[in-house]
Design an enzyme around this catalytic site. Structure first.
Site, PDB file in Angstrom:
ATOM      1  N   GLU A  38      86.443  25.071  94.418  1.00  0.00           N
ATOM      2  CA  GLU A  38      84.763  25.526  93.897  1.00  0.00           C
ATOM      3  C   GLU A  38      85.482  23.988  92.068  1.00  0.00           C
ATOM      4  O   GLU A  38      85.975  24.263  91.967  1.00  0.00           O
ATOM      5  CB  GLU A  38      84.037  25.870  93.812  1.00  0.00           C
ATOM      6  CG  GLU A  38      82.335  25.226  93.368  1.00  0.00           C
ATOM      7  CD  GLU A  38      81.861  26.344  92.787  1.00  0.00           C
ATOM      8  OE1 GLU A  38      82.253  27.762  92.909  1.00  0.00           O
ATOM      9  OE2 GLU A  38      81.004  25.660  92.787  1.00  0.00           O
ATOM     10  N   ARG A 273      94.396  38.711  94.559  1.00  0.00           N
ATOM     11  CA  ARG A 273      94.287  37.832  93.784  1.00  0.00           C
ATOM     12  C   ARG A 273      95.642  37.696  92.370  1.00  0.00           C
ATOM     13  O   ARG A 273      95.834  39.082  92.400  1.00  0.00           O
ATOM     14  CB  ARG A 273      92.948  37.869  92.523  1.00  0.00           C
ATOM     15  CG  ARG A 273      92.112  38.320  91.660  1.00  0.00           C
ATOM     16  CD  ARG A 273      91.367  38.346  91.872  1.00  0.00           C
ATOM     17  NE  ARG A 273      90.712  37.371  91.035  1.00  0.00           N
ATOM     18  CZ  ARG A 273      90.917  35.768  91.031  1.00  0.00           C
ATOM     19  NH1 ARG A 273      89.616  36.534  91.954  1.00  0.00           N
ATOM     20  NH2 ARG A 273      90.327  35.422  90.370  1.00  0.00           N
ATOM     21  N   LYS A 283      87.095  31.260  85.966  1.00  0.00           N
ATOM     22  CA  LYS A 283      86.878  29.697  85.417  1.00  0.00           C
ATOM     23  C   LYS A 283      85.673  29.585  84.481  1.00  0.00           C
ATOM     24  O   LYS A 283      85.658  29.114  83.512  1.00  0.00           O
ATOM     25  CB  LYS A 283      86.187  28.982  86.936  1.00  0.00           C
ATOM     26  CG  LYS A 283      87.910  27.708  87.057  1.00  0.00           C
ATOM     27  CD  LYS A 283      86.332  26.963  87.967  1.00  0.00           C
ATOM     28  CE  LYS A 283      87.016  27.850  89.617  1.00  0.00           C
ATOM     29  NZ  LYS A 283      86.607  26.851  90.816  1.00  0.00           N
TER      30      LYS A 283
HETATM   31  P1  ATP Z   1      87.269  32.075  89.611  1.00  0.00           P
HETATM   32  O1  ATP Z   1      87.323  33.119  89.820  1.00  0.00           O
HETATM   33  O2  ATP Z   1      89.123  31.839  87.741  1.00  0.00           O
HETATM   34  O3  ATP Z   1      86.232  31.166  88.597  1.00  0.00           O
HETATM   35  P2  ATP Z   1      87.396  31.702  92.075  1.00  0.00           P
HETATM   36  O4  ATP Z   1      87.668  31.828  93.110  1.00  0.00           O
HETATM   37  O5  ATP Z   1      85.635  31.105  92.278  1.00  0.00           O
HETATM   38  O6  ATP Z   1      87.860  31.204  90.721  1.00  0.00           O
HETATM   39  P3  ATP Z   1      87.766  28.541  93.853  1.00  0.00           P
HETATM   40  O7  ATP Z   1      87.645  27.168  93.035  1.00  0.00           O
HETATM   41  O8  ATP Z   1      86.486  29.091  94.435  1.00  0.00           O
HETATM   42  O9  ATP Z   1      87.937  29.769  92.344  1.00  0.00           O
HETATM   43  O10 ATP Z   1      89.193  28.741  94.136  1.00  0.00           O
HETATM   44  C1  ATP Z   1      89.477  28.282  95.270  1.00  0.00           C
HETATM   45  C2  ATP Z   1      90.849  29.153  95.524  1.00  0.00           C
HETATM   46  O11 ATP Z   1      91.346  29.989  95.070  1.00  0.00           O
HETATM   47  C3  ATP Z   1      90.001  30.129  96.052  1.00  0.00           C
HETATM   48  O12 ATP Z   1      90.411  30.404  97.745  1.00  0.00           O
HETATM   49  C4  ATP Z   1      89.894  31.776  95.598  1.00  0.00           C
HETATM   50  O13 ATP Z   1      90.328  32.744  96.162  1.00  0.00           O
HETATM   51  C5  ATP Z   1      92.119  31.182  95.016  1.00  0.00           C
HETATM   52  N1  ATP Z   1      91.936  31.819  93.426  1.00  0.00           N
HETATM   53  C6  ATP Z   1      91.133  31.758  92.977  1.00  0.00           C
HETATM   54  N2  ATP Z   1      91.968  32.342  91.641  1.00  0.00           N
HETATM   55  C7  ATP Z   1      92.806  33.529  92.492  1.00  0.00           C
HETATM   56  C8  ATP Z   1      93.787  34.314  91.842  1.00  0.00           C
HETATM   57  N3  ATP Z   1      93.534  34.340  91.048  1.00  0.00           N
HETATM   58  N4  ATP Z   1      95.498  34.253  92.492  1.00  0.00           N
HETATM   59  C9  ATP Z   1      95.117  34.023  93.505  1.00  0.00           C
HETATM   60  N5  ATP Z   1      94.135  32.711  94.157  1.00  0.00           N
HETATM   61  C10 ATP Z   1      93.120  32.368  93.352  1.00  0.00           C
HETATM   62 MG    MG Z   2      84.787  30.408  93.970  1.00  0.00          MG
END
Ligand code: ATP
Ligand code: MG
Length: 571
Positions: A38, A273, A283
């Protein structure tokens, strides 16, 4: 995909097992993955794990199966309020820097028209309805894990009325929150995600890609499976917290696949994760640190963002190696920061030239050395046992700097460095003996007087043993520098649970220490931004990408030579 990056995760994890089964059973003949960030912030090392997995899979299967296997970069841009092209640019730069390239750049917003059309289709099939409860009422009607939800009073609206309302929602006839489109599934479903989930909401907000074209926006759970299916994704890999969303993912695909003629029937698989101690991988929290000016920006070297790690001096190779050692598992765990630090040390140990730098200088005057003489001494860039070559000259003269910590007025036991009457070897140079000290009015030692033994250049002193070797630089040739000593972002392993911004209390006040007036050996006057070195006995350092200038060097400490954190915690 064009990438020189090696396979990035360990072969043989459960995702690869699933893919291999699918291929063996003929369910797929190629592998299409996507990385779907995102664009509402910068990527962090957790995302790197997902990037290495998704792009790594496409690369591996492309090698095995030929050109059909691909990995897309898709911006999941369904929330116009938080998203920005600035973040999209940063994310693209980070993915490229990690060593990957996408086979197609997409946006969920590319498919808004189809998603809207599918919404009408679901209404016509009696699978979706326009609900006019308020957000708070919707929440109340949903029930909870132990109590089933209640049907919305608007659930039995006719297809005609639903279509009319949905079309007028699109036209902008209603205010934010007045209506939503919901799936008509089951308010008693044990999976809360299936309790007539929201598919569309009204937001009179301009979108960074579609401008004012839309005032209704699809929800993640609706947009994500549709985007995957339109692109022909075969394996949709996400993190474990989306496990409960899978049923809804399948519901959307199953109810649309015939009508939409999707090129593939994607399936969602969840992996653990990445969690790292002594830092934050969310984030929202990173945004709080940046916006609250607790750090200097998204690329502050204290942050676990890709941009921060890059500026700190981490290499893409070390991050990919880290992701490979972490592997892909189904159970959540917390990885020790020391593991990431190990990977960068391991890389730099092989690749960073060794140089001399005095961070907290103490002047030494060698009384028996000729006033104007300068000797150019050979100094190898790499230890002898490394298959790398190269050397430079380091100038030696009457006035030098050594590290304040390498001198003790009253040496403790086993202190083999400089002290009154004690002899020490200067790296690549002579042995010197401290003969006198000069103090300021407060009694602080400001200068050391010493003598050198001219017989000890490249030879052991005769008749005595000198145990310690210290680093030094020539005072007449040294380059003044600013050196930023970075340490872990948090002083606690895990930020306190509870209220959101309480983690700020765990921010390590010593995560950045700025030293000025550091003395670097002459050769470093030519260093360029982004160049990495080992400062002997101190750690690995990088010339800062932004602030380092010829004549005004600025270096960041990437990592210490050994895991000093574990030791300092024990004390
Ligand atoms: P955050 O939880 O930090 O706000 P998010 O999951 O909302 O991050 P996205 O931009 O939606 O962030 O993530 C893009 C991709 O990265 C998604 O497929 C998500 O599952 C993966 N991702 C995010 N954080 C992690 C992590 N800590 N380890 C592995 N993959 C991750
Ligand atoms: Mg997300």
């Amino acid at each position: 995909m064009t990438s020189s990056a090696p396979a990035s995760t360990k072969p043989g994890d459960f995702i690869r097992d699933i893919i291999n089964d699918d291929l063996a059973a003929g369910r797929h003949d190629k592998v299409l993955t996507r990385f779907p960030p995102e664009p509402n912030g910068f990527l962090h090392i957790g995302h790197a794990k997902s990037i290495c997995l998704n792009f790594g899979l496409a690369l591996e299967y492309r090698e095995r199966l030929g050109s059909g296997s691909r990995c897309h970069l898709r911006f999941d841009d369904t929330d116009p309020a938080k998203e920005d092209t600035l973040f999209e640019d940063g994310i693209q730069a980070d993915v490229r820097w990690l060593g990957f390239d996408w086979d197609g750049l997409y946006h969920a917003s590319d498919y808004f028209e189809q998603m809207y059309d599918y919404g009408e289709h679901l209404i016509k099939e009696g699978k979706a309805f326009v609900c006019s409860l308020s957000d708070a009422e919707i929440k109340e009607y949903r029930g909870n894990v132990t109590t089933p939800g209640k049907n919305s009073p608007y659930r039995e609206r006719s297809v005609e009325e639903n279509l009319d309302l949905f079309r007028r929602m699109r036209k902008g006839e209603f205010k934010d929150g007045e209506h939503v489109l919901r799936g008509k599934i089951d308010m008693a479903n044990p999976n809360m995600k299936m309790r007539d989930p929201m598919l569309y909401r009204i937001r009179h907000t301009a979108h960074h890609m579609t401008g004012d074209k839309w005032c209704i926006y699809p929800m993640y759970d609706y947009a994500h499976p549709i985007s995957d299916a339109i692109e022909g994704i075969t394996h949709s890999i996400c993190t474990l917290e989306f496990e409960n969303n899978r049923e809804l993912y399948d519901w959307a695909i199953d109810n649309l696949i015939e009508y939409a003629k999707f090129p593939s029937r994607p399936h969602q698989y969840e992996f653990a994760r990445l969690n790292l101690n002594y830092t934050v991988l969310s984030k929202r929290r990173l945004l709080e640190l940046v916006e609250g000016n607790h750090v200097s920006g998204w690329d502050d070297p204290r942050l676990p963002t890709i941009a921060g790690l890059r500026r700190r001096g981490y290499t893409p190779e070390s991050i990919r190696a880290f992701c490979a050692t972490v592997g892909v598992a189904k159970a959540n765990s917390i990885v020790d920061m020391a593991q990431l630090e190990f990977c960068i040390r391991d890389d730099l140990n092989q690749n960073a030239p060794r140089v001399l730098a005095v961070l907290k200088p103490l002047k030494v005057v060698i009384e028996n050395y000729p006033d104007t003489e300068v000797q150019e001494l050979d100094a190898a860039y790499y230890p002898q046992d490394m298959p790398k070559e190269g050397s430079r000259k380091v100038p030696f003269c009457k006035e030098l700097y050594v590290e304040q910590d390498d001198f003790m007025l009253e040496p403790i036991k086993d202190f083999y460095r400089l002290a009154p009457g004690k002899e020490v070897r200067l790296r690549y140079a002579y042995c010197i003996t401290c003969t006198d000290v000069i103090k300021d009015a407060d009694g602080n030692v400001t200068e050391i007087r010493a003598t050198y033994d001219p017989e000890t250049l490249g030879a052991n002193p005769v008749g005595r043993k000198v145990k310690g070797t210290i680093h030094w630089v020539s005072a007449r040739h040294a380059v003044d520098a600013e050196v930023r000593l970075y340490d872990r972002l948090l002083s606690e392993e895990a930020p306190p649970a509870g209220k959101d911004s309480e983690f700020l209390n765990a921010v390590n006040p010593n995560a950045l220490q700025v030293l000025t007036g550091c003395k670097l050996e002459r050769s470093l006057s030519e260093s360029k931004p982004g160049e990495r070195f080992q400062f002997e006995r101190q750690g690995y350092f990088i010339a800062d990408e932004k602030d380092h200038k010829p004549g005004a060097p600025v270096f960041n400490r990437i990592v210490t030579l050994k895991d000093s954190w574990a030791r300092s915690q024990k004390k």
